[in-house]
Design a protein around this motif. Structure first.
Motif, PDB file in Angstrom:
ATOM      1  N   CYS A  86     -31.879  60.346  45.545  1.00 24.39           N
ATOM      2  CA  CYS A  86     -32.114  59.207  45.132  1.00 24.39           C
ATOM      3  C   CYS A  86     -30.569  58.730  44.672  1.00 24.39           C
ATOM      4  CB  CYS A  86     -32.808  58.942  44.161  1.00 24.39           C
ATOM      5  SG  CYS A  86     -34.614  59.446  44.468  1.00 24.39           S
ATOM      6  N   ALA A  87     -29.955  59.312  43.827  1.00 27.22           N
ATOM      7  CA  ALA A  87     -28.320  58.681  43.424  1.00 27.22           C
ATOM      8  C   ALA A  87     -27.632  58.366  44.575  1.00 27.22           C
ATOM      9  CB  ALA A  87     -27.930  59.645  42.369  1.00 27.22           C
ATOM     10  N   ASP A  88     -27.490  59.407  45.458  1.00 30.71           N
ATOM     11  CA  ASP A  88     -26.654  58.958  46.502  1.00 30.71           C
ATOM     12  C   ASP A  88     -27.133  57.506  47.487  1.00 30.71           C
ATOM     13  OD1 ASP A  88     -25.243  60.927  46.035  1.00 30.71           O
ATOM     14  OD2 ASP A  88     -25.946  62.337  47.536  1.00 30.71           O
ATOM     15  N   LEU A  89     -28.380  57.575  47.724  1.00 29.19           N
ATOM     16  CA  LEU A  89     -28.964  56.538  48.460  1.00 29.19           C
ATOM     17  C   LEU A  89     -29.021  55.236  47.700  1.00 29.19           C
ATOM     18  CD1 LEU A  89     -30.410  55.658  51.168  1.00 29.19           C
ATOM     19  CD2 LEU A  89     -32.610  56.440  49.924  1.00 29.19           C
ATOM     20  N   GLN A  90     -29.279  55.379  46.338  1.00 25.78           N
ATOM     21  CA  GLN A  90     -29.122  54.119  45.423  1.00 25.78           C
ATOM     22  C   GLN A  90     -27.862  53.513  45.543  1.00 25.78           C
ATOM     23  OE1 GLN A  90     -30.632  55.072  41.656  1.00 25.78           O
ATOM     24  NE2 GLN A  90     -32.659  54.871  42.402  1.00 25.78           N
ATOM     25  N   ALA A  91     -26.703  54.492  45.485  1.00 26.91           N
ATOM     26  CA  ALA A  91     -25.426  54.026  45.434  1.00 26.91           C
ATOM     27  C   ALA A  91     -24.935  53.282  46.995  1.00 26.91           C
ATOM     28  CB  ALA A  91     -24.217  55.261  45.207  1.00 26.91           C
ATOM     29  N   THR A  92     -25.371  53.884  47.869  1.00 24.47           N
ATOM     30  CA  THR A  92     -25.208  53.501  49.095  1.00 24.47           C
ATOM     31  C   THR A  92     -25.900  52.064  49.453  1.00 24.47           C
ATOM     32  OG1 THR A  92     -25.148  55.671  50.160  1.00 24.47           O
ATOM     33  CG2 THR A  92     -25.556  53.587  51.492  1.00 24.47           C
ATOM     34  N   ILE A  93     -27.220  51.767  48.816  1.00 22.58           N
ATOM     35  CA  ILE A  93     -27.912  50.703  48.865  1.00 22.58           C
ATOM     36  C   ILE A  93     -27.074  49.523  47.920  1.00 22.58           C
ATOM     37  CG2 ILE A  93     -30.134  49.642  48.283  1.00 22.58           C
ATOM     38  CD1 ILE A  93     -31.405  52.055  48.955  1.00 22.58           C
ATOM     39  N   ARG A  94     -26.858  49.895  46.716  1.00 18.19           N
ATOM     40  CA  ARG A  94     -25.886  48.853  45.742  1.00 18.19           C
ATOM     41  C   ARG A  94     -24.705  48.507  46.587  1.00 18.19           C
ATOM     42  NH1 ARG A  94     -26.886  52.640  41.924  1.00 18.19           N
ATOM     43  NH2 ARG A  94     -28.974  52.052  40.627  1.00 18.19           N
ATOM     44  N   GLY A  95     -24.058  49.406  47.494  1.00  8.34           N
ATOM     45  CA  GLY A  95     -22.814  48.863  48.112  1.00  8.34           C
ATOM     46  C   GLY A  95     -23.305  47.965  49.199  1.00  8.34           C
ATOM     47  N   LYS A  96     -24.253  48.311  49.950  1.00  7.20           N
ATOM     48  CA  LYS A  96     -24.700  47.380  51.006  1.00  7.20           C
ATOM     49  C   LYS A  96     -25.159  46.088  50.400  1.00  7.20           C
ATOM     50  CE  LYS A  96     -23.677  49.813  54.665  1.00  7.20           C
ATOM     51  NZ  LYS A  96     -22.742  49.254  55.780  1.00  7.20           N
ATOM     52  N   LEU A  97     -25.820  45.886  49.455  1.00  3.27           N
ATOM     53  CA  LEU A  97     -26.135  44.863  48.762  1.00  3.27           C
ATOM     54  C   LEU A  97     -25.139  43.945  48.352  1.00  3.27           C
ATOM     55  CD1 LEU A  97     -28.567  43.183  47.582  1.00  3.27           C
ATOM     56  CD2 LEU A  97     -28.432  44.550  45.466  1.00  3.27           C
ATOM     57  N   GLY A  98     -24.055  44.545  47.752  1.00  4.91           N
ATOM     58  CA  GLY A  98     -22.894  43.878  47.192  1.00  4.91           C
ATOM     59  C   GLY A  98     -22.109  43.145  48.531  1.00  4.91           C
ATOM     60  N   GLU A  99     -22.399  43.899  49.772  1.00  5.79           N
ATOM     61  CA  GLU A  99     -21.604  43.495  50.866  1.00  5.79           C
ATOM     62  C   GLU A  99     -22.522  42.260  51.412  1.00  5.79           C
ATOM     63  OE1 GLU A  99     -21.225  46.382  54.122  1.00  5.79           O
ATOM     64  OE2 GLU A  99     -20.248  47.755  52.771  1.00  5.79           O
ATOM     65  N   ILE A 100     -23.803  42.306  51.236  1.00  6.12           N
ATOM     66  CA  ILE A 100     -24.838  41.154  51.908  1.00  6.12           C
ATOM     67  C   ILE A 100     -24.581  39.766  50.969  1.00  6.12           C
ATOM     68  CG2 ILE A 100     -27.084  40.359  51.894  1.00  6.12           C
ATOM     69  CD1 ILE A 100     -27.740  43.319  53.060  1.00  6.12           C
ATOM     70  N   GLN A 101     -24.427  40.144  49.617  1.00 11.38           N
ATOM     71  CA  GLN A 101     -24.228  39.098  48.681  1.00 11.38           C
ATOM     72  C   GLN A 101     -22.831  38.361  49.021  1.00 11.38           C
ATOM     73  OE1 GLN A 101     -24.817  41.441  45.218  1.00 11.38           O
ATOM     74  NE2 GLN A 101     -26.922  40.676  45.004  1.00 11.38           N
ATOM     75  N   SER A 102     -21.611  38.892  49.332  1.00  7.57           N
ATOM     76  CA  SER A 102     -20.457  38.619  49.605  1.00  7.57           C
ATOM     77  C   SER A 102     -20.490  37.661  51.051  1.00  7.57           C
ATOM     78  CB  SER A 102     -19.465  39.502  49.784  1.00  7.57           C
ATOM     79  OG  SER A 102     -18.291  39.086  50.266  1.00  7.57           O
ATOM     80  N   ARG A 103     -21.389  38.401  51.864  1.00  6.47           N
ATOM     81  CA  ARG A 103     -21.490  37.385  53.231  1.00  6.47           C
ATOM     82  C   ARG A 103     -22.347  36.411  52.758  1.00  6.47           C
ATOM     83  NH1 ARG A 103     -23.603  42.348  56.874  1.00  6.47           N
ATOM     84  NH2 ARG A 103     -24.575  40.735  58.249  1.00  6.47           N
ATOM     85  N   ILE A 104     -23.411  36.384  52.230  1.00  8.28           N
ATOM     86  CA  ILE A 104     -24.011  35.200  52.026  1.00  8.28           C
ATOM     87  C   ILE A 104     -23.240  33.944  51.242  1.00  8.28           C
ATOM     88  CG2 ILE A 104     -26.060  34.071  50.393  1.00  8.28           C
ATOM     89  CD1 ILE A 104     -27.617  37.093  50.822  1.00  8.28           C
ATOM     90  N   GLU A 105     -22.454  34.565  50.286  1.00  4.85           N
ATOM     91  CA  GLU A 105     -21.476  33.413  49.544  1.00  4.85           C
ATOM     92  C   GLU A 105     -20.757  32.963  50.780  1.00  4.85           C
ATOM     93  OE1 GLU A 105     -19.514  35.546  46.552  1.00  4.85           O
ATOM     94  OE2 GLU A 105     -21.419  36.132  45.335  1.00  4.85           O
ATOM     95  N   ASP A 106     -19.732  33.842  51.755  1.00  5.40           N
ATOM     96  CA  ASP A 106     -19.019  33.341  52.424  1.00  5.40           C
ATOM     97  C   ASP A 106     -19.752  32.069  53.544  1.00  5.40           C
ATOM     98  OD1 ASP A 106     -17.069  34.830  51.539  1.00  5.40           O
ATOM     99  OD2 ASP A 106     -17.298  36.477  53.147  1.00  5.40           O
ATOM    100  N   LEU A 107     -21.045  32.734  53.745  1.00 14.00           N
ATOM    101  CA  LEU A 107     -21.876  31.757  54.630  1.00 14.00           C
ATOM    102  C   LEU A 107     -22.185  30.362  54.128  1.00 14.00           C
ATOM    103  CD1 LEU A 107     -24.372  34.315  56.554  1.00 14.00           C
ATOM    104  CD2 LEU A 107     -22.514  32.819  57.478  1.00 14.00           C
ATOM    105  N   GLN A 108     -22.548  30.497  52.796  1.00 12.90           N
ATOM    106  CA  GLN A 108     -22.606  29.266  52.173  1.00 12.90           C
ATOM    107  C   GLN A 108     -21.528  28.160  52.000  1.00 12.90           C
ATOM    108  OE1 GLN A 108     -24.200  30.957  48.441  1.00 12.90           O
ATOM    109  NE2 GLN A 108     -26.420  30.610  49.011  1.00 12.90           N
TER     110      GLN A 108
END
Length: 127
Positions: A86-108
């Protein structure tokens, strides 16, 4: 065959039809060790139990996060063995979530720039 015989087993075509995942992709996942057929028919067809649908959904979600196949394999292996990663997967998901949020900001920002550009062209009257 024992317990497997008591469970409805599905051929790869039925799994593909119900899941929306192409047969070719399911075969690829099997060849890569991501999916494991529950059994084989006398004609050597791969047979799957209903757990394949949860595994396909998990594979799709992990691949949508751009995780490499080796990482997907690790998650599936851990899940099957009951060992929590779980810890590894959660860290990966958090990293991907950050990437997606950054992409959303760029797209906005891009959307706002395009709207401004379009509004200035519309006000020029086509000249």
């Amino acid at each position: 065959m024992g317990a497997v015989a008591d469970v409805e087993l599905l051929k790869i075509g039925a799994v593909a039809q119900r899941s929306g995942v192409p047969v070719k992709t399911i075969r690829f996942y099997c060849d890569e060790g991501l999916l494991q057929p529950a059994s084989r028919s006398e004609g050597r067809y791969r047979l799957f139990d209903h757990s394949v649908f949860a595994e396909l959904a998990l594979i799709r979600n992990l691949r949508a996060m751009d995780l490499p196949l080796s990482a997907v394999h690790g998650v599936l292996s851990a899940r099957r063995s009951g060992v929590c990663t779980c810890a590894d997967l959660q860290a990966t998901i958090r990293g991907k979530l950050g990437e997606i949020q950054s992409r959303i900001e760029d797209l906005q920002t891009l959307e706002s720039d395009l709207q401004t550009m379009l509004a200035s062209w519309q006000s020029c009257g086509g000249r």
